[in-house]
Design a protein around this motif. Structure first.
Motif, PDB file in Angstrom:
ATOM      1  N   UNK A 249      86.124   1.913  46.135  1.00 24.17           N
ATOM      2  CA  UNK A 249      85.432   3.191  45.950  1.00 24.17           C
ATOM      3  C   UNK A 249      84.667   3.608  47.205  1.00 24.17           C
ATOM      4  N   UNK A 250      84.035   2.623  47.852  1.00 24.52           N
ATOM      5  CA  UNK A 250      83.175   2.932  48.987  1.00 24.52           C
ATOM      6  C   UNK A 250      83.981   3.405  50.200  1.00 24.52           C
ATOM      7  N   UNK A 251      85.148   2.809  50.408  1.00 25.51           N
ATOM      8  CA  UNK A 251      85.951   3.146  51.581  1.00 25.51           C
ATOM      9  C   UNK A 251      87.287   3.744  51.110  1.00 25.51           C
ATOM     10  N   UNK A 252      87.178   4.891  50.467  1.00 27.75           N
ATOM     11  CA  UNK A 252      88.370   5.492  49.890  1.00 27.75           C
ATOM     12  C   UNK A 252      89.422   5.795  50.948  1.00 27.75           C
ATOM     13  N   UNK A 253      88.984   6.265  52.101  1.00 27.45           N
ATOM     14  CA  UNK A 253      89.917   6.510  53.209  1.00 27.45           C
ATOM     15  C   UNK A 253      89.129   6.648  54.496  1.00 27.45           C
ATOM     16  N   UNK A 254      89.852   6.693  55.578  1.00 24.66           N
ATOM     17  CA  UNK A 254      89.211   6.851  56.889  1.00 24.66           C
ATOM     18  C   UNK A 254      89.053   8.340  57.172  1.00 24.66           C
ATOM     19  N   UNK A 255      87.830   8.776  57.392  1.00 27.31           N
ATOM     20  CA  UNK A 255      87.548  10.195  57.591  1.00 27.31           C
ATOM     21  C   UNK A 255      87.582  10.513  59.083  1.00 27.31           C
ATOM     22  N   UNK A 256      88.404  11.493  59.479  1.00 25.46           N
ATOM     23  CA  UNK A 256      88.435  11.886  60.881  1.00 25.46           C
ATOM     24  C   UNK A 256      89.724  12.579  61.257  1.00 25.46           C
ATOM     25  N   UNK A 257      89.612  13.670  62.039  1.00 27.10           N
ATOM     26  CA  UNK A 257      90.779  14.402  62.532  1.00 27.10           C
ATOM     27  C   UNK A 257      90.946  14.281  64.036  1.00 27.10           C
ATOM     28  N   UNK A 258      89.994  13.634  64.713  1.00 28.03           N
ATOM     29  CA  UNK A 258      90.083  13.499  66.160  1.00 28.03           C
ATOM     30  C   UNK A 258      91.349  12.731  66.533  1.00 28.03           C
ATOM     31  N   UNK A 259      91.913  13.100  67.662  1.00 31.91           N
ATOM     32  CA  UNK A 259      93.179  12.498  68.108  1.00 31.91           C
ATOM     33  C   UNK A 259      93.103  10.971  68.159  1.00 31.91           C
ATOM     34  N   UNK A 260      91.979  10.451  68.641  1.00 30.44           N
ATOM     35  CA  UNK A 260      91.844   8.991  68.760  1.00 30.44           C
ATOM     36  C   UNK A 260      91.875   8.315  67.399  1.00 30.44           C
ATOM     37  N   UNK A 261      91.258   8.966  66.400  1.00 31.28           N
ATOM     38  CA  UNK A 261      91.230   8.404  65.045  1.00 31.28           C
ATOM     39  C   UNK A 261      92.610   8.506  64.404  1.00 31.28           C
ATOM     40  N   UNK A 262      93.287   9.623  64.626  1.00 33.63           N
ATOM     41  CA  UNK A 262      94.635   9.794  64.099  1.00 33.63           C
ATOM     42  C   UNK A 262      95.576   8.719  64.647  1.00 33.63           C
ATOM     43  N   UNK A 263      95.432   8.410  65.938  1.00 32.17           N
ATOM     44  CA  UNK A 263      96.264   7.376  66.552  1.00 32.17           C
ATOM     45  C   UNK A 263      95.960   6.006  65.960  1.00 32.17           C
TER      46      UNK A 263
END
Length: 456
Positions: A149-163
């Motif tokens: 529940x706490x870490x449902x997904x990784x939040x972020x759209x920055x290119x580095x996070x997407x990679x």
């Protein structure tokens, strides 16, 4: 006196009286009844550990069918009940059949008191062990559900996070050792959890070990376990973290803080895939997936001789470098709104948005504590806000804090940047280690190690 509650079921009054008079001298509570038809009521009203069950109730019966029937009935209520069957008619085949159906043991009447006591004592230990395992399973399930529940997904759209997310998808299903690098508060534990949740080991335990807060003297006993009598307070055998993580994932956080002798011990375990508990010579095989993390420059430490190169090779089959929050642009607002929704639910608020001026304040700030600091700021803002929007005043980011932004955005080496941040936090809080550690997102022990490291 053994802490166990015993239920004796037999149609013979003399047997019940004999059992009650003898067993109440040795066990916490002894209940008796003449008919197994009372089982449901007795089990619902009492905490029973061991059931001593006669196998024949009708006159002339000696085939044990009734006992086997009620055995199955009891175990259908709770498979963890410890049931010992008893009969005056010795029959090896019947005993084997009873054990196959789930009985713990089988005794003959009339019994010898010493043998009865030994049988029930062993059964009591088994019951306590089963209860402990059941409790640990519930805790484990609860922890896994909480983490999901706490870490449902990784939040972020920055290119580095997407990679990073693309790499995670490729690496998670494998058993490759992963090293996660990044400043404090960048989300290293979140990524470690996502690796585990998307791995083939996701149904097994995720064991987080904070090496930064682990006393050097306790390193071996905590990670590898110990045998009874290995040292003064070792009153029973205890498995270490590696054994407890069997089949799952072990996350070694702050691995860069290990001394060279401890690095050597860890390397031996990782190479051999075995552990030996303190105080014994038995070698135990381990099957775990290793994820490590640190905010320290391990390659520089290898060059200086403070971190073993062979250990670095062992732990970083795949390396993930998490960017600091200040380099992630509009992800700051994305994360801020994510935290806003979480804390709305937690504190029963209905704050709809973050004002434009407050959003710009968030974007302009340097975030030395990264995502962890942003989370703290949003939690405080949600608590303090009076209206339906978060204002700059609610954020409580003072102008003095903005002074660190330009310094932090330079190409200053990580060690020097960390030293500067530690020094500033200590000066700001006038030497109060607890407050300085809280601002930096560190434990007191971790902050003390950095003070020693930088000679502050």
């Amino acid at each position: 006196m053994t802490e166990a509650n015993i239920l004796v079921i037999d149609d013979d009054d003399d047997i019940l009286l004999s059992a009650r008079l003898y067993l109440k001298q040795h066990f916490n509570q002894v209940l008796t009844c003449k008919s197994p038809k009372e089982i449901n009521v007795l089990l619902s009203r009492n905490e029973i550990d061991i059931i001593l069950l006669d196998m024949n109730y009708q006159k002339g019966a000696n085939d044990g069918r009734e006992g086997l029937y009620w055995l199955e009935h009891i175990l259908s209520i709770d498979k963890d009940y410890v049931v010992i069957l008893m009969t005056a008619f010795g029959n090896v085949e019947l005993a084997v059949q009873a054990i196959k159906k789930g009985a713990t043991d089988f005794i003959l009447k009339p019994w010898e008191n010493e043998k009865l006591f030994a049988t029930l004592s062993a059964a009591s230990k088994l019951r306590q062990s089963n209860k402990k395992v059941k409790k640990l399973e519930k805790i484990h399930t609860s922890m896994q559900n909480d983490m999901a529940r706490k870490f449902e997904n990784l939040v972020g759209n920055h290119e580095s996070v997407q990679q990073l997310q693309k790499t995670l998808v490729k690496v998670a299903p494998t058993d490759a050792n992963v090293l996660i690098l990044g400043e404090n508060g960048t989300g290293k534990q979140v990524f470690a959890l996502e690796l585990h949740k998307n791995s083939l080991r996701h149904k097994q335990i995720f064991m987080h070990v904070d090496l930064g807060s682990l006393n050097e003297n306790l390193f071996e006993s905590e990670l590898f376990g110990y045998a009874k009598g290995a040292f003064t307070d070792a009153k029973e055998d205890k498995p270490g973290r590696f054994e407890m993580a069997e089949g799952g994932t072990i996350f070694l956080d702050e691995i860069g803080n290990l001394s060279l002798p401890l690095q050597a011990k860890l390397l031996s375990v990782l190479q051999n895939r075995t552990v030996t508990r303190l105080g014994e010579s038995k070698v135990r095989k381990i099957d775990v997936r290793l994820i490590s993390a640190t905010n320290m420059p391990l390659n520089e430490m290898v060059a200086k001789g403070t971190f073993r190169q062979d250990l670095l090779f062992r732990i970083n089959t795949v390396e993930l470098i998490l960017p600091p929050l200040r380099q992630r642009g509009n992800d700051i607002l994305l994360l801020a709104n994510h935290f806003l929704q979480n804390f709305n639910a937690k504190y029963h608020k209905n704050i709809l948005s973050i004002k434009a001026q407050a959003s710009q304040t968030l974007l302009n700030y340097g975030w030395p504590g990264n995502i962890r600091e942003l989370q703290h700021v949003l939690e405080r803002a949600v608590i303090m806000a009076d209206g339906i929007e978060i204002s700059s005043e609610d954020l409580q980011l003072s102008p003095q804090k903005f002074g660190t932004q330009n310094v932090l955005q330079t190409d200053m080496p990580l060690d020097e940047m960390e030293k500067m941040m530690v020094n500033k936090a200590i000066e700001k809080h006038k030497g109060n280690i607890s407050r300085a550690a809280a601002e930096l997102g560190l434990t007191r022990a971790a902050l003390y190690r950095r003070i020693e490291k930088f000679g502050l």
